[in-house]
Enzyme design. Sequence first.
Site, PDB file in Angstrom:
ATOM      1  N   LYS A  52       7.786   1.703  -2.785  1.00  0.00           N
ATOM      2  CA  LYS A  52       6.836   1.474  -1.691  1.00  0.00           C
ATOM      3  C   LYS A  52       6.236   2.801  -1.232  1.00  0.00           C
ATOM      4  CE  LYS A  52       9.223  -2.721  -0.269  1.00  0.00           C
ATOM      5  NZ  LYS A  52      10.259  -3.315   0.589  1.00  0.00           N
ATOM      6  N   GLN A  96      13.974  -2.181   5.702  1.00  0.00           N
ATOM      7  CA  GLN A  96      14.417  -2.667   4.394  1.00  0.00           C
ATOM      8  C   GLN A  96      15.684  -3.508   4.554  1.00  0.00           C
ATOM      9  OE1 GLN A  96      12.760  -2.201   1.354  1.00  0.00           O
ATOM     10  NE2 GLN A  96      14.255  -3.708   0.647  1.00  0.00           N
ATOM     11  N   ASP A 119       5.582  -6.539   7.272  1.00  0.00           N
ATOM     12  CA  ASP A 119       6.353  -7.404   6.378  1.00  0.00           C
ATOM     13  C   ASP A 119       6.156  -8.876   6.736  1.00  0.00           C
ATOM     14  OD1 ASP A 119       7.684  -6.408   4.204  1.00  0.00           O
ATOM     15  OD2 ASP A 119       9.452  -5.746   5.326  1.00  0.00           O
TER      16      ASP A 119
END
Length: 286
Positions: A52, A96, A119
């Site tokens: 990412k 994460q 997200d």
Amino acid sequence: MILLDGKATAQSIRTELKAEVTALTAAKDRAPGLAVILAGQDPASQVYVRNKERACAEIGIASFPHVLPESTSQAELTALIDRLNVDQRVDGILLQLPVPRGLDSRVLLERIDPGKDVDGFHPQNMGRLALGLPGFAPCTPAGVIELLRRFDLPTQGKTAVVVGRSNIVGRPLSIMLSQPGRFGDATVTLCHSRTHDLAGVCRGADFLFSAIGRPKFITCDMIKPGAVVVDVGINRTEDGLVGDCDFEVLCASASAMTPVPGGIGPMTIAMLLKNTVQAFKEHTAA
Ligand code: NAP
């Protein structure tokens, strides 16, 4: 059979986004920023975070990594999220998953400012998705829909079966497929481990989406000839990364299919970048 090449498609999206980020950075006098929080030592998470960050750098998004030890407490992570929520350089915040044992990811995800929730996991964004309102859609299902759009495979009026009902993939994907639109408007069945006659249900699908996490679980007898098959699964095996679908066998019957790797994985990252650019535009709008 059409190979739904997510790697090449994601590369096109990144090229488009790079041009947009270059113009926006010049106009707004700062680059979009993504804060990435990684707590603990999970090897797969370390790889995902590295990918990412690399993708951000490639298109001109500034990344702000926060790599924390396994022993990080809920209070420390909460304080970090609070700081990032008010940091003007940060447009998107990514926590994460999974977080270390003993921490409550649900509470932490809810702590993220919904306007920085790139997200798309915050209940507010999930609720907006369900209501068909603008907001940040979760990156993996958004990547699935974008791939169908780019290959012009409309789901409108078709029968869609989604196997897997997780909050990050299967459930939001089923919602997106049922929303009005050319790449929605499907008649959707959402399957899970308690589904009776899963093979029979899958065989009725014009579009079959698997997000299960079991290597080569979807076999030839589970698909309708000519179906479009989208394999979200990523499973680590002795033979390397494989999907939920037995690609070699299914590709003889499917009309279009994603590979693993090189399918939905790169599309997911592309959608994260897209959401971050979207957040930047909203934060810098005059
Ligand atoms: P998850 O939270 O473990 O959910 C798995 C789902 O599959 C559950 O709903 C489960 O049903 C269902 N399931 C499990 N075994 C089944 C069976 N025998 N028959 C029918 N349904 C079954 O997984 P996830 O986070 O959604 O991830 C799914 C897969 O996608 C994994 O391989 C993951 O690595 C991959 N993934 C890929 C990306 C990407 O970027 N490409 C992103 C996220 C995830 P129950 O609810 O009844 O338990």
